[in-house]
Each structure stands twice: as C-alpha cells, then as structure tokens.
Scaffold this motif. Structure first.
Motif, PDB file in Angstrom:
ATOM      1  N   GLY A 183       0.820  -1.213   0.000  1.00  0.00           N
ATOM      2  CA  GLY A 183       0.000   0.000   0.000  1.00  0.00           C
ATOM      3  C   GLY A 183       0.851   1.259   0.000  1.00  0.00           C
ATOM      4  N   VAL A 184       1.910   1.261   0.810  1.00  0.00           N
ATOM      5  CA  VAL A 184       2.821   2.411   0.846  1.00  0.00           C
ATOM      6  C   VAL A 184       3.510   2.590  -0.501  1.00  0.00           C
ATOM      7  CG1 VAL A 184       4.939   3.318   1.902  1.00  0.00           C
ATOM      8  CG2 VAL A 184       3.167   2.281   3.339  1.00  0.00           C
ATOM      9  N   GLU A 185       3.915   1.491  -1.128  1.00  0.00           N
ATOM     10  CA  GLU A 185       4.598   1.585  -2.423  1.00  0.00           C
ATOM     11  C   GLU A 185       3.664   2.145  -3.499  1.00  0.00           C
ATOM     12  OE1 GLU A 185       7.620   1.250  -5.331  1.00  0.00           O
ATOM     13  OE2 GLU A 185       7.567   1.530  -3.155  1.00  0.00           O
ATOM     14  N   VAL A 186       2.400   1.745  -3.486  1.00  0.00           N
ATOM     15  CA  VAL A 186       1.439   2.300  -4.443  1.00  0.00           C
ATOM     16  C   VAL A 186       1.331   3.809  -4.258  1.00  0.00           C
ATOM     17  CG1 VAL A 186      -1.008   2.410  -5.052  1.00  0.00           C
ATOM     18  CG2 VAL A 186       0.094   0.198  -4.764  1.00  0.00           C
ATOM     19  N   LEU A 187       1.235   4.257  -3.018  1.00  0.00           N
ATOM     20  CA  LEU A 187       1.115   5.687  -2.754  1.00  0.00           C
ATOM     21  C   LEU A 187       2.360   6.441  -3.209  1.00  0.00           C
ATOM     22  CD1 LEU A 187      -0.591   5.480   0.735  1.00  0.00           C
ATOM     23  CD2 LEU A 187      -1.608   6.431  -1.336  1.00  0.00           C
ATOM     24  N   ARG A 188       3.533   5.876  -2.979  1.00  0.00           N
ATOM     25  CA  ARG A 188       4.765   6.531  -3.419  1.00  0.00           C
ATOM     26  C   ARG A 188       4.773   6.680  -4.938  1.00  0.00           C
ATOM     27  NH1 ARG A 188       9.579   5.756  -5.696  1.00  0.00           N
ATOM     28  NH2 ARG A 188       9.083   3.593  -6.209  1.00  0.00           N
ATOM     29  N   ARG A 189       4.470   5.602  -5.634  1.00  0.00           N
ATOM     30  CA  ARG A 189       4.520   5.632  -7.092  1.00  0.00           C
ATOM     31  C   ARG A 189       3.462   6.573  -7.676  1.00  0.00           C
ATOM     32  NH1 ARG A 189       6.869   0.808  -9.865  1.00  0.00           N
ATOM     33  NH2 ARG A 189       8.196  -0.250  -8.347  1.00  0.00           N
ATOM     34  N   MET A 190       2.266   6.555  -7.095  1.00  0.00           N
ATOM     35  CA  MET A 190       1.214   7.414  -7.615  1.00  0.00           C
ATOM     36  C   MET A 190       1.481   8.882  -7.304  1.00  0.00           C
ATOM     37  SD  MET A 190      -0.808   5.578  -9.396  1.00  0.00           S
ATOM     38  CE  MET A 190      -2.265   6.597  -9.632  1.00  0.00           C
ATOM     39  N   ALA A 191       2.109   9.160  -6.163  1.00  0.00           N
ATOM     40  CA  ALA A 191       2.431  10.547  -5.819  1.00  0.00           C
ATOM     41  C   ALA A 191       3.409  11.141  -6.808  1.00  0.00           C
ATOM     42  CB  ALA A 191       3.011  10.615  -4.407  1.00  0.00           C
ATOM     43  N   LEU A 192       4.357  10.338  -7.267  1.00  0.00           N
ATOM     44  CA  LEU A 192       5.412  10.848  -8.140  1.00  0.00           C
ATOM     45  C   LEU A 192       5.026  10.800  -9.618  1.00  0.00           C
ATOM     46  CD1 LEU A 192       8.537   9.383  -6.328  1.00  0.00           C
ATOM     47  CD2 LEU A 192       7.453  11.617  -6.058  1.00  0.00           C
ATOM     48  N   GLY A 193       3.921  10.147  -9.939  1.00  0.00           N
ATOM     49  CA  GLY A 193       3.420  10.167 -11.308  1.00  0.00           C
ATOM     50  C   GLY A 193       2.631  11.448 -11.545  1.00  0.00           C
ATOM     51  N   SER A 194       2.407  11.786 -12.794  1.00  0.00           N
ATOM     52  CA  SER A 194       1.644  12.996 -13.098  1.00  0.00           C
ATOM     53  C   SER A 194       1.102  12.927 -14.512  1.00  0.00           C
ATOM     54  CB  SER A 194       2.529  14.232 -12.945  1.00  0.00           C
ATOM     55  OG  SER A 194       1.783  15.411 -13.160  1.00  0.00           O
ATOM     56  N   GLY A 195      -0.153  13.339 -14.655  1.00  0.00           N
ATOM     57  CA  GLY A 195      -0.774  13.360 -15.972  1.00  0.00           C
ATOM     58  C   GLY A 195      -1.137  11.970 -16.445  1.00  0.00           C
ATOM     59  N   SER A 196      -1.666  11.902 -17.657  1.00  0.00           N
ATOM     60  CA  SER A 196      -2.027  10.617 -18.235  1.00  0.00           C
ATOM     61  C   SER A 196      -0.752   9.779 -18.412  1.00  0.00           C
ATOM     62  CB  SER A 196      -2.691  10.830 -19.596  1.00  0.00           C
ATOM     63  OG  SER A 196      -3.039   9.606 -20.176  1.00  0.00           O
ATOM     64  N   PRO A 197      -0.761   8.478 -18.021  1.00  0.00           N
ATOM     65  CA  PRO A 197      -1.932   7.664 -17.637  1.00  0.00           C
ATOM     66  C   PRO A 197      -2.177   7.586 -16.137  1.00  0.00           C
ATOM     67  CG  PRO A 197      -0.043   6.251 -17.934  1.00  0.00           C
ATOM     68  CD  PRO A 197       0.452   7.648 -18.173  1.00  0.00           C
ATOM     69  N   TYR A 198      -1.550   8.485 -15.346  1.00  0.00           N
ATOM     70  CA  TYR A 198      -1.653   8.397 -13.890  1.00  0.00           C
ATOM     71  C   TYR A 198      -2.934   9.023 -13.343  1.00  0.00           C
ATOM     72  CZ  TYR A 198       3.258   7.008 -13.845  1.00  0.00           C
ATOM     73  OH  TYR A 198       4.442   6.349 -14.044  1.00  0.00           O
ATOM     74  N   ASP A 199      -3.745   9.627 -14.202  1.00  0.00           N
ATOM     75  CA  ASP A 199      -4.991  10.235 -13.762  1.00  0.00           C
ATOM     76  C   ASP A 199      -6.131   9.223 -13.821  1.00  0.00           C
ATOM     77  OD1 ASP A 199      -3.498  12.489 -13.616  1.00  0.00           O
ATOM     78  OD2 ASP A 199      -4.496  13.564 -15.234  1.00  0.00           O
ATOM     79  N   GLY A 200      -7.109   9.400 -12.925  1.00  0.00           N
ATOM     80  CA  GLY A 200      -8.294   8.559 -12.974  1.00  0.00           C
ATOM     81  C   GLY A 200      -8.533   7.816 -11.681  1.00  0.00           C
ATOM     82  N   PHE A 201      -9.408   6.803 -11.763  1.00  0.00           N
ATOM     83  CA  PHE A 201      -9.809   6.011 -10.609  1.00  0.00           C
ATOM     84  C   PHE A 201      -9.159   4.631 -10.714  1.00  0.00           C
ATOM     85  CE2 PHE A 201     -12.713   9.420 -10.854  1.00  0.00           C
ATOM     86  CZ  PHE A 201     -13.288   9.591  -9.611  1.00  0.00           C
TER      87      PHE A 201
END
Length: 316
Positions: A183-201
């Motif tokens: 769970g922590v790793e997902v949050l780290r990776r998603m925090a540092l991503g930006s824009g498509s394809p990192y946007d959405g649900f």
C-alpha cells in the motif's frame, strides 16, 4: 524538478509510513505531514504541521507550504463532532483547497477510507468535477481494498480481534487485502506520477481473496451470524465500548467485491509483492505472537499500558 509533497493523515500508520518513504526519494525535495494529532510513528526529518479538519487549517497549509503534490489519505483526527462527518467535511475542504491553489499540480486521494457509501459517492463526484474545472490538475483516486499486515491497525483488524465476531447471517463475503508495505509503495509511485496515464480512478488490491469464515478460523475467532436488525442493536451497544460497527460498516469492511487491479498494474508497471492470503497471514502471525507473549506474561499486567494496547488489538 524536485517536488514538495503534503501528506494529509500523517498521524495514522499508513500516512506516517508514506512520509518516511517519500522523504527518501531523490525526486522529492521536501515532505510535510499534516494532521490534528501527532504521528504515531517517527517521520524522520519531515515537517509536521497541525491542522484541524473542521477549520481552515488545511487550506492555509496547502497555500503557505507551496506544495505541488497533495496526498489525502483519509481521516483527519478530531475531537469535534462525529468522526464520519468530520472525515467527509475534511475531504471536501482538501479538494476545495487544491482547486484554489496555484501551486498544486498533483492530487492523490484515498477514497472511502472512513466514509459511508453515500459520502464516498459524493466525494468521488466532486473529485470528477474538480478534474473538469481544473484540467491542469493531475488527479488520481485510489480505491483501496482492506489494508492489512503485521503492524497496521484499522477498523478491520479491530473487528477481527473481537472475542466473538458478529457476522451478517447468510453472508460469507470474499475478503481481498493489500499488504501494508505494498500500500505504501502504491502511494509513493502514484504521488510521483503525473498526468495521463496516472490520472483517474484505480482499484488497489493484491491478487486472490479469502472467505470471511476462513479468516476467522485462521485467527481463532468464532463468528456469530446475526440478522441485520440485530446488528443495529449490537452497533448501538458497541459504540458505547468503542467498537463502532454497524450493518453499513460491516458491509464495507467485508465487501464482497473482487477488485480489478489491471489498470493500476499497467500504469505503474508493478505488481504487489504479497497476495491477499500472504498479507492476511502476515497479520495473523503477528497477532498470534502478540497473544503468545501475553500468555507468558506473569502477572498479566506485567507490561502495563503497552500490554493493554496489545491485548485490545488481539481481542483478549
């Protein structure tokens, strides 16, 4: 360009762990943890900022920090008003503050962590509106399965630690989990991503599932099937003792839904290191060790308040 990251919900285990992880990332220049209670875990050299969900503190912190990335991980602890209402209000204030900010370019929201179903729908609808109003703002909403592991404490781990566990009669839901480290790793990776394809649900869960009955057998807890009307009565009694469960909460804790994590794994090019069963085993093993330690303790109060906290966590 190095990022300034704001982690809202830093007093909780998941928030504190995320703060720890982000400040070690070379792409992050500064990390601030925000909550209305101090973190339960050390957060290293990261800054901690006190802010109440029911006031304008969150808006002020986002504005004054110059943060370009905001992670909202759920409940801001507060002593004022019902927890659920404070959580909903706090989340809506975070979204509004991000909309007003000229610095924030990335928002990651953990959806549904302490909200009832209708509030989850309201928050997610507002989030979609925010993305339309601010197309320059990169927004990701993470729908987590039950986070579990050897260290994290959640409403689910408290529920599984009860001496006798009430279940909904005629209902044996499949339980899907995500290990706390994943769970922590997902949050780290998603925090540092930006824009498509990192946007959405995105659904966040580990592969596989376990029936609730199998989970209860593994931790040695008897399940007592109760009709929904009976759960309402027990819920009222439980609130007096801090249990805070209800038919709605049980439906959410024991959600009979298998998450579709394909989109998340494709975007992050990553898969969880633990299956749902392995994540649950890590929790069950830790609970078993804590129980054994209490059994060997003589006298029972040998460890004082620490033992009482462990005893409460394993339902003894």
């Amino acid at each position: 360009m190095p990022r300034v990251v704001l982690v809202i919900g830093a007093s909780q285990y998941l928030g504190a762990r995320t703060v720890q992880t982000l400040q070690d990332d070379p792409g992050v220049d500064r990390v601030l943890g925000v909550d209305s209670a101090p973190p339960h875990l050390p957060i290293g050299e990261a800054e901690f900022v006190h802010a109440d969900a029911c006031g304008d503190g969150v808006d002020r912190v986002i504005r004054e920090s110059g943060a370009d990335t905001v992670l909202h991980l759920g409940l801001l602890s507060t002593d004022r008003g019902p927890v659920q209402e404070n959580t909903r209000v706090g989340t809506m204030q975070v979204l509004a503050a991000c909309q007003r900010s000229t610095a924030v370019s990335r928002l990651v929201l953990r959806s549904g962590s302490a909200l009832e179903a209708r509030d989850v729908a309201e928050v997610e609808t507002y989030t979609r509106g925010l993305a339309r109003r601010r197309p320059d703002l990169s927004v990701a909403v993470l729908r987590f399965a039950n986070i579990i592991g050897p260290s994290v404490e959640t409403p689910l781990t408290h529920y599984l630690g009860m001496r006798v566990v009430p279940t909904m009669r005629g209902h044996d839901p499949r339980m899907q989990f995500i290990h706390e480290d994943d769970g922590v790793e997902v949050l780290r990776r998603m925090a540092l991503g930006s824009g498509s394809p990192y946007d959405g649900f995105f659904d966040v869960a580990a592969p596989g599932a376990m029936p609730l009955s199998a989970c209860l057998r593994r931790v040695g807890r008897p399940g007592i099937p109760v009709p929904e009307r009976g759960l309402r009565v027990l819920g009222g009694l439980g609130r007096r003792r801090g249990a805070h469960y209800s038919p709605e909460r049980l439906r959410r804790l024991c959600c009979d839904r298998v998450f579709d994590t394909g989109q998340l794994e494709r975007v992050l090019e990553w898969t969880p290191t633990h299956t749902s069963r392995q994540a649950f085993e890590a929790f069950a093993d830790a609970a078993g060790r804590a129980s054994d330690q209490l059994e060997r303790a003589d006298p029972p109060n040998r460890f004082g308040p620490a033992a009482a906290r462990v005893r409460a966590g394993v339902g003894r």
